[in-house]
Design a protein around this motif. Structure first.
Motif, PDB file in Angstrom:
ATOM      1  N   GLN A   1     -15.100  -3.900   7.418  1.00 21.23           N
ATOM      2  CA  GLN A   1     -14.058  -3.813   8.431  1.00 21.23           C
ATOM      3  C   GLN A   1     -12.770  -4.433   7.915  1.00 21.23           C
ATOM      4  O   GLN A   1     -12.768  -5.507   7.312  1.00 21.23           O
ATOM      5  N   GLY A   2     -11.672  -3.724   8.136  1.00 26.19           N
ATOM      6  CA  GLY A   2     -10.348  -4.200   7.764  1.00 26.19           C
ATOM      7  C   GLY A   2      -9.417  -4.126   8.952  1.00 26.19           C
ATOM      8  O   GLY A   2      -9.677  -3.419   9.938  1.00 26.19           O
ATOM      9  N   PRO A   3      -8.273  -4.817   8.904  1.00 25.12           N
ATOM     10  CA  PRO A   3      -7.433  -4.996  10.093  1.00 25.12           C
ATOM     11  C   PRO A   3      -6.411  -3.891  10.331  1.00 25.12           C
ATOM     12  O   PRO A   3      -6.035  -3.150   9.429  1.00 25.12           O
ATOM     13  N   TYR A   4      -5.948  -3.829  11.569  1.00 26.92           N
ATOM     14  CA  TYR A   4      -4.694  -3.165  11.898  1.00 26.92           C
ATOM     15  C   TYR A   4      -3.577  -4.139  11.543  1.00 26.92           C
ATOM     16  O   TYR A   4      -3.739  -5.356  11.670  1.00 26.92           O
ATOM     17  N   SER A   5      -2.440  -3.607  11.107  1.00 26.08           N
ATOM     18  CA  SER A   5      -1.334  -4.501  10.757  1.00 26.08           C
ATOM     19  C   SER A   5       0.006  -3.856  11.076  1.00 26.08           C
ATOM     20  O   SER A   5       0.212  -2.664  10.816  1.00 26.08           O
TER      21      SER A   5
ATOM     22  N   THR B   1     -12.675  -8.491   6.609  1.00 24.46           N
ATOM     23  CA  THR B   1     -11.534  -9.257   6.114  1.00 24.46           C
ATOM     24  C   THR B   1     -10.269  -8.856   6.851  1.00 24.46           C
ATOM     25  O   THR B   1     -10.098  -7.695   7.238  1.00 24.46           O
ATOM     26  N   LEU B   2      -9.376  -9.829   7.029  1.00 27.20           N
ATOM     27  CA  LEU B   2      -8.058  -9.552   7.587  1.00 27.20           C
ATOM     28  C   LEU B   2      -7.042  -9.231   6.495  1.00 27.20           C
ATOM     29  O   LEU B   2      -5.863  -9.048   6.767  1.00 27.20           O
ATOM     30  N   GLY B   3      -7.516  -9.164   5.256  1.00 27.01           N
ATOM     31  CA  GLY B   3      -6.659  -8.733   4.156  1.00 27.01           C
ATOM     32  C   GLY B   3      -6.561  -7.220   4.125  1.00 27.01           C
ATOM     33  O   GLY B   3      -7.521  -6.509   4.425  1.00 27.01           O
ATOM     34  N   GLY B   4      -5.390  -6.715   3.755  1.00 30.18           N
ATOM     35  CA  GLY B   4      -5.194  -5.274   3.663  1.00 30.18           C
ATOM     36  C   GLY B   4      -5.468  -4.768   2.259  1.00 30.18           C
ATOM     37  O   GLY B   4      -5.350  -5.507   1.286  1.00 30.18           O
ATOM     38  N   ALA B   5      -5.833  -3.504   2.146  1.00 32.67           N
ATOM     39  CA  ALA B   5      -6.071  -2.862   0.849  1.00 32.67           C
ATOM     40  C   ALA B   5      -5.845  -1.366   1.013  1.00 32.67           C
ATOM     41  O   ALA B   5      -5.715  -0.860   2.138  1.00 32.67           O
TER      42      ALA B   5
ATOM     43  N   LEU C   1       0.834  -1.211   0.000  1.00 32.68           N
ATOM     44  CA  LEU C   1       0.000   0.000   0.000  1.00 32.68           C
ATOM     45  C   LEU C   1       0.870   1.262   0.000  1.00 32.68           C
ATOM     46  O   LEU C   1       0.503   2.292   0.569  1.00 32.68           O
ATOM     47  N   VAL C   2       2.014   1.174  -0.663  1.00 31.95           N
ATOM     48  CA  VAL C   2       3.028   2.229  -0.574  1.00 31.95           C
ATOM     49  C   VAL C   2       2.569   3.518  -1.246  1.00 31.95           C
ATOM     50  O   VAL C   2       2.740   4.619  -0.705  1.00 31.95           O
ATOM     51  N   GLY C   3       1.998   3.416  -2.456  1.00 31.21           N
ATOM     52  CA  GLY C   3       1.545   4.610  -3.150  1.00 31.21           C
ATOM     53  C   GLY C   3       0.514   5.387  -2.349  1.00 31.21           C
ATOM     54  O   GLY C   3       0.567   6.622  -2.266  1.00 31.21           O
ATOM     55  N   ALA C   4      -0.423   4.680  -1.737  1.00 33.44           N
ATOM     56  CA  ALA C   4      -1.458   5.334  -0.931  1.00 33.44           C
ATOM     57  C   ALA C   4      -0.856   6.031   0.285  1.00 33.44           C
ATOM     58  O   ALA C   4      -1.337   7.090   0.709  1.00 33.44           O
ATOM     59  N   LYS C   5       0.189   5.442   0.851  1.00 29.49           N
ATOM     60  CA  LYS C   5       0.826   6.061   2.026  1.00 29.49           C
ATOM     61  C   LYS C   5       1.449   7.408   1.673  1.00 29.49           C
ATOM     62  O   LYS C   5       1.474   8.326   2.494  1.00 29.49           O
ATOM     63  N   TYR C   6       1.973   7.520   0.453  1.00 23.48           N
ATOM     64  CA  TYR C   6       2.633   8.752   0.033  1.00 23.48           C
ATOM     65  C   TYR C   6       1.736   9.630  -0.842  1.00 23.48           C
ATOM     66  O   TYR C   6       2.212  10.571  -1.484  1.00 23.48           O
ATOM     67  N   MET C   7       0.450   9.352  -0.852  1.00 27.21           N
ATOM     68  CA  MET C   7      -0.511  10.128  -1.634  1.00 27.21           C
ATOM     69  C   MET C   7      -0.507  11.595  -1.210  1.00 27.21           C
ATOM     70  O   MET C   7      -0.405  11.919  -0.023  1.00 27.21           O
ATOM     71  N   ASP C   8      -0.637  12.479  -2.182  1.00 33.08           N
ATOM     72  CA  ASP C   8      -0.795  13.908  -1.903  1.00 33.08           C
ATOM     73  C   ASP C   8      -2.289  14.156  -1.669  1.00 33.08           C
ATOM     74  O   ASP C   8      -3.026  14.561  -2.571  1.00 33.08           O
ATOM     75  N   TYR C   9      -2.745  13.922  -0.454  1.00 31.42           N
ATOM     76  CA  TYR C   9      -4.175  13.917  -0.156  1.00 31.42           C
ATOM     77  C   TYR C   9      -4.876  15.258  -0.391  1.00 31.42           C
ATOM     78  O   TYR C   9      -6.067  15.266  -0.739  1.00 31.42           O
TER      79      TYR C   9
ATOM     80  N   ASP D   1       7.247  -2.082  13.025  1.00 34.25           N
ATOM     81  CA  ASP D   1       6.864  -1.091  12.025  1.00 34.25           C
ATOM     82  C   ASP D   1       5.364  -1.171  11.768  1.00 34.25           C
ATOM     83  O   ASP D   1       4.858  -2.228  11.365  1.00 34.25           O
ATOM     84  N   GLU D   2       4.673  -0.064  11.997  1.00 36.93           N
ATOM     85  CA  GLU D   2       3.238  -0.030  11.702  1.00 36.93           C
ATOM     86  C   GLU D   2       3.021  -0.041  10.194  1.00 36.93           C
ATOM     87  O   GLU D   2       3.610   0.758   9.477  1.00 36.93           O
ATOM     88  N   LYS D   3       2.210  -0.973   9.692  1.00 40.13           N
ATOM     89  CA  LYS D   3       1.902  -1.015   8.267  1.00 40.13           C
ATOM     90  C   LYS D   3       0.715  -0.111   7.947  1.00 40.13           C
ATOM     91  O   LYS D   3       0.782   0.745   7.086  1.00 40.13           O
ATOM     92  N   TYR D   4      -0.395  -0.355   8.624  1.00 37.45           N
ATOM     93  CA  TYR D   4      -1.582   0.461   8.405  1.00 37.45           C
ATOM     94  C   TYR D   4      -2.562   0.255   9.549  1.00 37.45           C
ATOM     95  O   TYR D   4      -2.459  -0.705  10.328  1.00 37.45           O
ATOM     96  N   LEU D   5      -3.505   1.182   9.665  1.00 40.65           N
ATOM     97  CA  LEU D   5      -4.539   1.113  10.703  1.00 40.65           C
ATOM     98  C   LEU D   5      -5.773   0.394  10.167  1.00 40.65           C
ATOM     99  O   LEU D   5      -5.998   0.319   8.963  1.00 40.65           O
TER     100      LEU D   5
END
Length: 388
Positions: free
Chosen positions: A186-190, A329-333, A155-163, A295-299
């Protein structure tokens, strides 16, 4: 048998045209960080549908070829709140020399490459849905496409998105193996966890008595560590082991990498603490040391059933005669990261199967229904807001 639709826009989705477009897009090589050819195709195609395009500079953070693409369509009624559709431009592996095969209504590769349905299926369906919207003449509010890069790598591109470049606040992401009609609320913390374990290197024949085998320290820790399905909400895994120099050298260091996912932030933190403490106990017992990095991946995210996005998609699925169901799902997106950054969105199923493998496939029915549901969502979003 022809399906009777109550969505005027969805009726205009053209199966032959959509399948042709999907196959064309699937053949465009665009593995993570190398999406410039996909971006070039979209730069040519989307303005034909009335979109204005903006790229951000996300790729400069990871040496990629191109940034995230944000496309804006003003719609026919700017009093309606804008609605976004998002997905990613990259594939997990190359699709160069893809030879698609259609058998019994299902699209496969010939087994020598992935198919790239994850997620060229959504990209093609969004384009076809906009064609259908235009051809149907139905009124609609502004539509925004948020198309990310380097998603498959974490999910790297989304993390660096110019929101600040994004104008809409609510939307949908078709990016799940469930059939069209799946609604993921619902999606997971990772988080990732890294162990740098140190013993003492020594030669097995010359000074073996001085050796403290880092592999054995790691093994003792792993044997006492809870992994796999911790409970119905939490998963933990060790997936990387790096270490060793020569078969004649007792290894003095080894690095382990793992990951924890949970719907509960508290359970995630408790599992990470357990894994750290278990390895620290093993290191101390066998006269070694361990450094731990988390390292936190995503919330995680959790969208209410009462949210307008849920109500809209439930009605839209009815309008295209598809059964819907709510799940988690426990899958990330990218859904995780977009929600984390102030947007509100949910993941929808578009039915690709066996992703990240040469057995990847998608049924034509799911592909067409993704296009239909996208069109029906745009139509229903307008009707819901106009009736308020």
């Amino acid at each position: 048998m022809k399906v009777e639709l109550t969505s005027k826009a969805a009726e205009k989705v053209n199966e032959e045209r959509l399948v042709k477009l999907f196959l064309e897009m699937a053949k465009i090589n665009g593995p993570s960080g190398k999406e410039s050819l996909v971006a070039a195709f979209l730069t040519d195609e989307l303005p034909k549908l009335g979109f204005q395009l903006t790229f951000d500079e996300a790729h400069t953070n990871f040496n990629g070829e191109v940034g995230n693409l944000i496309a804006w369509h003003k719609g026919t009624d700017d009093t309606i709140p804008p609605l976004f559709f998002s997905t990613h431009m990259d594939t997990v592996l190359p699709t160069e020399h893809l030879k698609p095969i259609i058998k019994d209504g299902v699209i496969y590769s010939d087994g020598t490459t992935i198919l790239g349905a994850d997620d060229r299926a959504a990209l093609a369906s969004y384009i076809e849905a906009m064609r259908a919207i235009i051809e149907s003449g139905v009124p609609h509010g502004p539509i925004e496409l948020i198309l990310t890069v380097n998603e498959q790598a974490g999910l790297v591109g989304a993390k660096y998105m110019d929101y600040p470049k994004i104008k809409s606040k609510k939307g949908y992401i078709f990016d799940s193996s469930g059939d069209v009609g799946q609604i993921i609320l619902q999606g997971p913390y990772s988080s990732r966890i890294w162990f740098m374990i140190n013993g003492n290197a020594a030669h097995i024949a010359l000074n073996a008595e001085e050796g403290r085998n880092a592999f054995l320290i790691a093994a003792k820790g792993l044997l006492n560590m809870k992994l796999g399905e911790i409970d119905s909400e939490t998963l933990a895994n060790i997936g990387i082991i790096h270490g060793g120099e020569l078969t004649s050298i007792i290894p003095g260091s080894v690095t382990l990498g793992g990951e924890v996912r949970s719907f509960s932030k508290e359970k995630l933190e408790a599992q990470l603490k357990h894994m750290q403490e278990t390895m620290e106990v093993a290191a101390k017992k066998y006269q070694g040391t361990v450094e731990v990095r988390i390292d936190e991946k995503y919330l995680g995210f959790n969208i209410s059933e009462e949210n307008i996005l849920v109500q809209t998609v439930t009605k839209a699925t009815d309008n295209i005669q598809v059964s819907s169901y709510l799940t988690k799902t426990l899958g990330g997106a990218d859904t995780n990261v977009l929600n984390e950054n102030g947007l509100t969105c949910i993941t929808l199923g578009n039915g690709f199967q066996n992703i990240h493998s040469f057995r990847e496939n998608i049924s034509i029915e799911n592909l067409v229904n993704t296009g239909r549901l996208t069109a029906a969502l745009i139509e229903q979003w307008y009707e819901r807001h106009k009736s308020q």
